[in-house]
Design an enzyme around this catalytic site. Sequence first.
Site, short mmCIF file in Angstrom:
data_model
loop_
_atom_site.label_atom_id
_atom_site.label_comp_id
_atom_site.label_asym_id
_atom_site.label_seq_id
_atom_site.Cartn_x
_atom_site.Cartn_y
_atom_site.Cartn_z
N ASP A 29 6.26 15.59 10.69
CA ASP A 29 6.03 15.45 9.46
C ASP A 29 6.05 16.85 8.44
O ASP A 29 6.07 17.29 7.65
CB ASP A 29 4.82 14.79 8.54
N TYR A 39 8.37 11.23 8.75
CA TYR A 39 8.02 10.30 8.02
C TYR A 39 9.64 10.23 7.92
O TYR A 39 10.24 9.11 6.72
CB TYR A 39 7.38 9.85 6.86
N ASP A 66 -6.56 6.10 4.81
CA ASP A 66 -5.55 6.21 4.53
C ASP A 66 -4.97 4.55 6.32
O ASP A 66 -3.95 5.73 6.88
CB ASP A 66 -4.87 7.47 5.07
N ASP A 105 2.30 19.02 13.91
CA ASP A 105 1.85 18.02 12.40
C ASP A 105 1.77 18.55 11.66
O ASP A 105 1.09 19.27 11.45
CB ASP A 105 0.87 16.77 12.78
N HIS A 157 -6.04 11.27 14.11
CA HIS A 157 -6.55 11.50 12.58
C HIS A 157 -7.67 11.03 13.09
O HIS A 157 -8.82 10.97 12.23
CB HIS A 157 -5.83 10.75 11.74
N ASP A 182 1.11 -0.61 0.36
CA ASP A 182 -0.18 0.08 0.37
C ASP A 182 0.93 1.06 -0.05
O ASP A 182 1.94 1.89 1.19
CB ASP A 182 -0.94 -0.02 1.43
N HIS A 206 -0.23 17.13 9.40
CA HIS A 206 -1.64 17.26 8.85
C HIS A 206 -2.95 17.31 9.42
O HIS A 206 -2.05 17.76 11.10
CB HIS A 206 -1.84 16.02 9.02
C1 X5A Z 1 -0.10 10.54 12.22
C2 X5A Z 1 -0.62 10.91 10.11
C3 X5A Z 1 -0.56 10.99 8.43
C4 X5A Z 1 -1.60 10.49 7.59
C5 X5A Z 1 -1.24 10.40 5.95
C6 X5A Z 1 -2.74 9.72 5.00
N1 X5A Z 1 -0.91 10.61 9.45
N2 X5A Z 1 -1.63 10.26 3.42
O1 X5A Z 1 1.45 12.24 9.46
ZN ZN Z 2 1.16 14.29 9.84
#
Ligand code: X5A
Ligand code: ZN
Length: 662
Positions: A266, A306, A93, A173, A136, A21, A175
């Site tokens: 990230d 990441y 995701d 973060d 999330h 994935d 996101h």
């Molecule tokens: C915790 C976090 C990111 C998910 C990305 C999915 N999640 N495209 O950084």
């Molecule tokens: Zn994130």
Amino acid sequence: MSGTALIFDEEMTRYKLLWVDPVCKLEVPERLTVCNTALHEEGLAQRCVSVPVRQATDSEILLVHSEEYLEAVKKTPYMSLEELQTFTQQYGDVYFHPNIYHCAKLAIGATLQLVDSVMGGTVRNGMALVRPPGHHSQRSAANGFCVFNNVAIAAQYAKKRYDVKRVLIVDWDIHHGQGVQFAFEDDPSVLYFSWHRYEHQGFWPNLRESDYDNVGKEKGAGFNVNVPWNKVGMENSDYLSVFFHVLLPIAYEFSPDMVFVCAGFDSAIGDPEGHMCATPDIYAHLTHLLMSLAGGKLCAVLEGGYNLTSLAQSMCQTVQALLGDPAPRTSELNGPCESTLESIQCVRSAHKSFWTCLQHTAALPVSEYSTKRPEGEEVEEDVTWMKAPARLAPPVHTCVVFPSDVAVPDRCVSLPPAPAPEVLQRIRDNFCKDLEKEESLTTLCGVIALLDKMSKQEIRNGLALVTDVTVATQCAVQHARMFLTNRLLVVSLGDTEIPAHVTEDGKSLVVQIGGPGPEMQTSESHVSVRLRKGCTDVAGLMLAVLGLLLPLAYEYDPGLVVLVRGAGCELGVAAWQQIISLLQGLAQGHILTLLQEDQREDLGATAACLLGDAAPSLGPLGTPLLEDVEVMEALRQRLQTRWGLLKTAVASGEEAAKEGRE
Ligand code: X5A
Ligand code: ZN
């Protein structure tokens, strides 16, 4: 209260993606191992209090999630690979693994152990190194690598178990932690702040709800602060601008009893999700700035991140700040980019009716920016950056120069009273023609010795109690400029005159915050903020500190800071402590504090802050005087052409044209 908790267990590395994935392949067990290894290699883990993890109970999980969802996740350890894949498909995701439920319970448990350590008084702050991340996940849904919402559960837990009245969650973060937003949307006791890559809804999770105009619902209106990044490539200046002009003023007005950080890295350079350009050392500053809130009670919890190199470095910077080590210098700050200014302006205007610190912000035609589409700029994949140099703390933390009849506070070191003859002579020639007391001379020598020791990295900071703060300031400034640094920041509270010639050679910047009086700002390097009630109105003072002083100071990036509290400057001790704490993020913590003899009742509190104790919370701030707000606004307008970090809005057509002409 001191000490930093570090919470980690290898068990949380024991799950991974079991099928192909491309979306989920970033979320690997090594994310935790590289952090843990780096923290040990840098000697940081050894300095933390190691706290064991535990499993969360059902009732803890149910603080945020539904029974149906919990029961469904409970079955995943017994599923076949195929069943897991099917189960996973109903969410976005995310992936499941037979051991992820166990790890998710440990991730919550680790976060709750951190809350217990901080609220129970074992430590001041801490970091939980966890997987799976949490921000999330929603009441009945896994999402974005997250199974249970670690931080949301912990915030509810803190409210219930410790009767915490106000919680701040800072989600740095890259996101949007929509799960956290949804959990507290209508709850005014939890202020949720998130910045996130958005690109006008073009970036995952592509929600309309992530935009700046989602301010919260019902009673919770105003307690949800979204800052969208509508372009990639954001830098340190962009992050700091948002802290100075959005998060910190609101957070101080809110006055949390505790702070959570959804610490996703990230948002750092090199990350394949974020595509941002902020360097790992910025997290030392973001952390430091938040440590002045809530009496220092800060719980950081890992979310994303990441790029393993960038992640480990950013994690180390954060933990080192939590431990109280001086933050690195912030070189090369300028102003935020246009897109950031647009976002700042939008959030400030969306929140102006909820926060008095934003009351003067111009209202914005809501349609103006929200519909723009991404321009599709791409940032190159292989970015590189320099690893920040090691942050060494000088052997002595705080050194004092006091008259002989004043006791040296605990943990401080007193300077041996033997000034060098040439220094003595120079001071005699320059300053002491009309000083009668020999003691004043010794004190001035002491002040100079403190500066020398700071620049030699022998001490971190210094405190001197002087008979004449004006003379001592001049003496310190002259010495520092001549021998020590190209950039000296002098912060003067109250009405002590800093003579204009002090700044003439362009080697120093003076920021004076004082009472009403004639306009004093004579040059680019002498900024005077005149408040109606001087430093006694805390709301106005903090607005000046967060919105003017800090942006100026960070952009200036001084080698040394001299903080002067003028004779007769009326200033509450808590506000004074806040200023001392905040300014320690500059000049690697090298700050010389000068106090007039008649202010000795505040010596203990001053020394404690210089030693790194958390400044006590100021409590919710009231409304600043409109008059003061207008004065500060006018000053900001005038200075922002020189200091980009002062900007809070995109230049209007007219101003832009003017700037272009200059
Ligand atoms: C915790 C976090 C990111 C998910 C990305 C999915 N999640 N495209 O950084
Ligand atoms: Zn994130």
